[in-house]
Every structure is written in structure tokens, then in C-alpha cells.
Motif scaffolding. Structure first.
Motif, PDB file in Angstrom:
ATOM      1  N   ALA A 205     -15.327 -53.177 -47.006  1.00 41.67           N
ATOM      2  CA  ALA A 205     -15.010 -51.812 -47.451  1.00 41.67           C
ATOM      3  C   ALA A 205     -16.178 -50.841 -47.263  1.00 41.67           C
ATOM      4  N   PRO A 206     -17.418 -51.202 -47.626  1.00 40.36           N
ATOM      5  CA  PRO A 206     -18.516 -50.255 -47.402  1.00 40.36           C
ATOM      6  C   PRO A 206     -18.709 -49.920 -45.925  1.00 40.36           C
ATOM      7  N   ASP A 207     -18.520 -50.909 -45.053  1.00 40.28           N
ATOM      8  CA  ASP A 207     -18.635 -50.648 -43.614  1.00 40.28           C
ATOM      9  C   ASP A 207     -17.541 -49.701 -43.146  1.00 40.28           C
ATOM     10  N   MET A 208     -16.332 -49.887 -43.674  1.00 37.48           N
ATOM     11  CA  MET A 208     -15.234 -48.995 -43.298  1.00 37.48           C
ATOM     12  C   MET A 208     -15.531 -47.558 -43.730  1.00 37.48           C
ATOM     13  N   ASP A 209     -16.070 -47.395 -44.933  1.00 39.88           N
ATOM     14  CA  ASP A 209     -16.432 -46.057 -45.404  1.00 39.88           C
ATOM     15  C   ASP A 209     -17.484 -45.428 -44.489  1.00 39.88           C
ATOM     16  N   GLU A 210     -18.468 -46.237 -44.106  1.00 39.48           N
ATOM     17  CA  GLU A 210     -19.539 -45.718 -43.250  1.00 39.48           C
ATOM     18  C   GLU A 210     -19.002 -45.284 -41.893  1.00 39.48           C
ATOM     19  N   VAL A 211     -18.169 -46.118 -41.300  1.00 36.39           N
ATOM     20  CA  VAL A 211     -17.607 -45.804 -39.983  1.00 36.39           C
ATOM     21  C   VAL A 211     -16.730 -44.552 -40.058  1.00 36.39           C
ATOM     22  N   ALA A 212     -15.913 -44.434 -41.088  1.00 38.00           N
ATOM     23  CA  ALA A 212     -15.056 -43.257 -41.229  1.00 38.00           C
ATOM     24  C   ALA A 212     -15.887 -41.987 -41.369  1.00 38.00           C
ATOM     25  N   ALA A 213     -16.939 -42.050 -42.145  1.00 41.30           N
ATOM     26  CA  ALA A 213     -17.791 -40.871 -42.337  1.00 41.30           C
ATOM     27  C   ALA A 213     -18.486 -40.479 -41.035  1.00 41.30           C
TER      28      ALA A 213
END
Length: 251
Positions: A205-213
Motif C-alpha cells: 500500500a505505501p508503494d502504491m501511494d508513492e507511485v500514484a503521487a
């Protein structure tokens, strides 16, 4: 949800898209937008993704995915390369950038003919579902401009825009599907414990947030600033997989 759009893009001829107009597609709170995000990201959304492994099938056959730990490493690598690139395209479409230029950018970022064909096929399937869920003139125009389909992230981004979502929302959808597809495929290919596969997604989940941002920030800078991260091994194995006479997944 996105709070504000930081750039204005020229409207694409015939598409009637204007980014930064202060409306729901620019990041405002459209009625039902939060629920629309759940619908668009749902693996049961009838856009054909369930038939594709995201490169997991050839990775399993080659012995690169054998357990949950391997799956996590595979998904993380895919997320930060092709996932980031696709998320940027989706965010740009949701922002209102020219879909024709985005299609050209997507082609340039997809060196594998097999993956280009897959992206357009998935784009056609998503277009049918999106037009049924959120009918609008912009989706109609995109379908007319690309009767053989445009790249799936572009359709997803425009569907997000039609649903009242912003570029970060669209990027989150792509980031999630980038890892959820291989995770679901691994359950079928390896008889992997579904709880372990779900745990892999939760820990990413943290990686997904980073990629989306990162994807949304790049989209705000314009098409030339969109990510172009690649995963050559995924391209090579996609070409090999396309020649298999027997396979469980389409790609």
C-alpha cells in the motif's frame, strides 16, 4: 480525492476536455465520486483484466515466482516501472490532456508488440464498461477516434474523469491493478494461499501511494514529463508468452 489541479492543458480537438476547470474532473468533490473510485478499482469491473496475469504466468514458469516473497518482489518491481508509466498516462487522461497525444506517448513507452496489442484490447473492453457506467461525450469521442482501441490506462483515466474523479484517483486505480492482477494470477498458478496474496497487496500500500503521487505530479507537468520507466524482462517474456500454444492467461 485530488483537491486541486495544478496545470491547465489545451483541449483536444473534438474531445471537449479542459483541465483545471474547477469541476469534478479537476479534483472537486463530485457526488458519488468516492463510491465511483471503488467501482472503477474493483476487480469485478467488467473490463477483462481477470484474463491477464500481468507477466506473472511466464515468471512462474521460469521459476521467478515460487512463493509469497517472490510475488511481493515481482509486484513491487512491476509497480515502480510499468505501473508508474501506466499510472502517469491515466492521471494525464483524467487531467484532460490530449488523448491522441497520450496514445502516441503510450505506444512509445510500450516496446513490446504483444503488450501494445494487449493494452489496446483491454482499452476496448474497458471502454464498453466505462460508457455503460458513466456515459459522456468525451468517452464517445475517444471511442470514435480509436475504433480499434487506445491504451487501457488512457481509457481508465478518461473514465475516472467522467466519474468525477481526479488524476491521483486514476493513478491509484492503475497502481492497484498493476499489483492485484499478478497477485490474483499467482493464486491460480501456484495454488498460493489467498490470504498470503492479499497480505502482499496490503504491504504494498505505501508503494502504491508513492507511485500514484509521482504519476499525478508528472501528469500536472504535461505529456513530456510523463514517466517512461520500463521493465525489459517483462517485455521479453510477454513476447515469449504470446507464442505459447497452451496458456492459462491471455498475457
Amino acid at each position: 480525492m485530488d483537491k486541486a489541479t495544478t496545470a491547465r492543458a489545451p483541449a483536444a480537438g473534438g474531445f471537449g476536455l479542459v483541465a483545471g476547470d474547477g469541476g469534478p474532473a479537476a479534483g472537486g468533490s463530485a457526488p458519488g465520486a468516492r463510491a465511483a473510485l471503488l467501482v472503477l478499482a474493483d476487480g469485478r469491473f467488467p473490463a477483462g483484466g481477470h484474463a491477464h496475469s500481468g507477466g506473472a504466468e511466464p515468471a512462474v514458469k521460469a521459476g521467478r515466482i515460487r512463493d509469497a516473497g517472490d510475488l511481493a518482489a515481482f509486484c513491487r518491481g512491476r509497480l515502480h516501472t510499468t505501473g508508474l508509466t501506466s499510472a502517469g498516462l491515466a492521471a494525464a487522461a483524467a487531467l484532460g490532456l490530449d488523448p491522441t497525444a497520450l496514445d502516441e506517448a503510450a505506444d512509445a513507452r510500450t516496446p513490446s508488440p504483444a503488450l501494445r496489442a494487449t493494452a489496446r484490447k483491454l482499452g476496448r473492453q474497458m471502454m464498453r464498461a466505462a460508457r455503460a457506467a458513466w456515459p459522456c461525450a468525451e468517452l464517445d469521442a475517444l471511442a470514435a477516434a480509436f475504433p480499434r482501441g487506445t491504451h487501457q490506462p488512457i481509457v481508465l483515466g478518461l473514465a475516472a474523469r467522467a466519474a468525477g474523479l481526479g488524476p491521483t484517483d486514476a493513478a491509484h486505480c492503475v497502481a492497484y491493478e498493476t499489483v492485484s492482477g499478478p497477485a490474483t494470477a499467482a493464486v491460480r498458478l501456484l495454488s498460493l494461499d489467498p490470504f498470503q496474496a492479499t497480505a502482499v497487496l496490503a504491504r504494498l500500500a505505501p508503494d502504491m501511494d508513492e507511485v500514484a503521487a509521482r504519476a499525478a505530479a508528472a501528469a500536472a507537468e504535461g505529456i513530456d514529463a510523463l514517466p517512461a520507466a520500463s521493465a525489459p524482462l517483462l517485455d521479453i517474456t510477454a513476447e515469449q508468452h504470446a507464442t505459447w500454444p497452451v496458456r492459462l492467461f491471455a498475457s
